[in-house]
Each structure stands twice: as C-alpha cells, then as structure tokens.
Design a protein around this motif. Structure first.
Motif, mmCIF file in Angstrom:
data_model
loop_
_atom_site.group_PDB
_atom_site.id
_atom_site.type_symbol
_atom_site.label_atom_id
_atom_site.label_comp_id
_atom_site.label_asym_id
_atom_site.label_seq_id
_atom_site.Cartn_x
_atom_site.Cartn_y
_atom_site.Cartn_z
ATOM 1 N N GLY A 111 -2.997 -0.605 -7.833
ATOM 2 C CA GLY A 111 -3.041 0.812 -7.503
ATOM 3 C C GLY A 111 -2.692 1.705 -8.670
ATOM 4 N N VAL B 20 4.344 -9.115 -3.912
ATOM 5 C CA VAL B 20 3.387 -8.195 -3.289
ATOM 6 C C VAL B 20 3.626 -6.771 -3.783
ATOM 7 C CG1 VAL B 20 2.594 -7.203 -1.107
ATOM 8 C CG2 VAL B 20 3.044 -9.663 -1.271
ATOM 9 N N THR B 21 4.885 -6.378 -3.920
ATOM 10 C CA THR B 21 5.206 -5.039 -4.431
ATOM 11 C C THR B 21 4.616 -4.836 -5.819
ATOM 12 O OG1 THR B 21 7.264 -4.923 -3.153
ATOM 13 C CG2 THR B 21 7.081 -3.476 -5.074
ATOM 14 N N ASP C 138 2.185 -6.651 -7.336
ATOM 15 C CA ASP C 138 0.729 -6.760 -7.312
ATOM 16 C C ASP C 138 0.084 -5.461 -6.848
ATOM 17 O OD1 ASP C 138 0.891 -9.333 -8.232
ATOM 18 O OD2 ASP C 138 0.160 -10.286 -6.389
ATOM 19 N N ARG C 139 0.713 -4.791 -5.903
ATOM 20 C CA ARG C 139 0.161 -3.528 -5.409
ATOM 21 C C ARG C 139 0.302 -2.413 -6.446
ATOM 22 N NH1 ARG C 139 1.974 -3.834 1.045
ATOM 23 N NH2 ARG C 139 0.582 -5.608 1.532
ATOM 24 N N ASP D 238 0.382 -11.462 1.863
ATOM 25 C CA ASP D 238 0.326 -10.175 2.550
ATOM 26 C C ASP D 238 0.766 -10.307 4.007
ATOM 27 O OD1 ASP D 238 -0.525 -8.752 0.342
ATOM 28 O OD2 ASP D 238 -2.649 -8.900 0.827
#
Length: 225
Positions: free
Chosen positions: A174, A166-167, A169-170, A81
């Motif tokens: 979410g 990260v994209t 995982d989010r 992050d």
C-alpha cells in the motif's frame, strides 16, 4: 559394491511419524507459575533493504488454542490473512512497534529490532505479566523468556509473527508502493532480490532504503551515472 534391488516381497519402509508440537507448552508453564497475561513478541523485516522493521506483541486469552498458527514465513499469504483476522478478533491486546530505515542505519538492525519489540510491548493496551520472545531479550521490566525458533514453538510468538508480517506486507503493498513506485516493493517486500537490486541501480536509493545495507550498491550506482 552394487546396490541390491528390492524384491517384490521386500517389506515397505516404515513411515516416519509426524511429531506433533504442543504450541501451548511454553504458555502452560507460565500459566502454572501464575502468569495469565502472556504476550508473545516477534519482528519481521530484519533482513530487508527497504523500509521499517516491524514488531508485534500479542496477548491471547488463557487456554485459547488457535489451529494453524506457525512461523509466518511457513504460511501462505492467504492463510496468514485468515489467521490475522482470527488473531485480531480473539486477542486480549495487540501492540505494534516500527523502527524506520534512518534509525536502523544509526543504531544497527539488531538494536532496531529490539527497539521495535520494546515499542510493541509498550503499545499493548492491557496489563502484561510475562513475555515470550523470539530469540531476543527486550529492555522492559517484565519476566521474559527468549525462545530460539519461538515462532514455530509458541502459539503466542507465532501469533505475533503473523501480525507483524501481515502489517509489514500491507505497508509494502500500500503506502510504500504508492510513495516509491518502480521498485517493486509490493512484490519483493523490500528484500534483496535480483529484481530489487536492478531497480535500485536504475532509480537510485530512496529515502526508505537502508543506507547501511547498500554501501556497495551506492558506489555501483554512482559509477553507472
């Protein structure tokens, strides 16, 4: 033969020196050839049972070195992050490509990964002159090098690996967790863990699951019903 015990005066074993990798070596070669806008390209989610395969293309400024960039799988979530924010701040351009489960089932995961990478390159809002790609060849009319373990060897590919990870995982924590509760997507990120498999057998296969990855589980689920 019994092992000989070391005496008190036995010399200690020499420590292995850690070899420092120059993660700009590949970029330097291309810079020397006159290429300035170099995009690193990588994907994540190839081995998942659920959700999109996500790719990123990242152009970093010529000569910039960012400490800590590595294969995203080797980094903690906190470190990813932190680097995500730093890469986003410093990058000349970032492109994201996503290919959904339905398309993965139709064209297979390898072709879907290549397509996501192509989409990421095409999403860059800046001119790109050459590509460094993690172990793949992309169908775009640009000079490119496919680098095995590129996310560990090239800063540009490592940066793309972090952005893609990260994209995705989010998305897992979410949108996908919200739309498909109960599967634990936020925890296992769509990979084939024992907990994920148990939830599939209880809840069935969702529209975002990759049907081609779950042929045996689908039959098992239907038998349980």
């Amino acid at each position: 033969m019994p092992k000989t015990k070391k005496g008190p005066d036995s010399p200690p074993k020499p420590k292995k020196e850690k070899v420092e990798i120059d993660r700009l070596a590949l970029e330097k070669e291309l810079w020397a050839e006159g290429y300035e806008r170099i995009a690193g390209v990588d994907e994540v989610g190839r081995g998942c049972m659920f959700g999109d395969v996500v790719a990123a293309a990242v152009i970093l400024p010529t000569g910039l070195k960012i400490e800590g960039i590595d294969d995203s799988k080797k980094l903690s979530e906190k470190k990813r992050d932190e680097l995500y924010d730093l890469i986003t701040e410093e990058a000349v351009a970032i492109g994201i490509g996503r290919v959904n489960a339905e398309t993965i089932d139709r064209i297979n995961i390898k072709q879907a990964s290549r397509l996501a990478m192509k989409m990421a390159v095409e999403a860059l809002n800046a001119e790109v002159q050459a590509l460094l790609v993690d172990a793949e060849t992309i169908q775009v009319d640009l000079p490119q090098r496919a680098i095995i373990k590129g996310d560990s060897l090239s800063q540009s590919i490592g940066a793309a690996s972090i952005i893609a990870k990260v994209t995705r995982d989010r998305l897992c924590a979410g949108e996908w967790e919200r739309d498909y509760p109960g599967y634990g997507i936020a925890v296992h990120k769509g990979y084939g863990t024992a907990a994920h498999r148990e939830r599939i057998l209880e809840l069935g296969i969702s529209p975002l699951h990759r049907q081609s990855f779950l042929v045996k589980m689908k039959a098992e689920y239907e038998q349980l019903r």
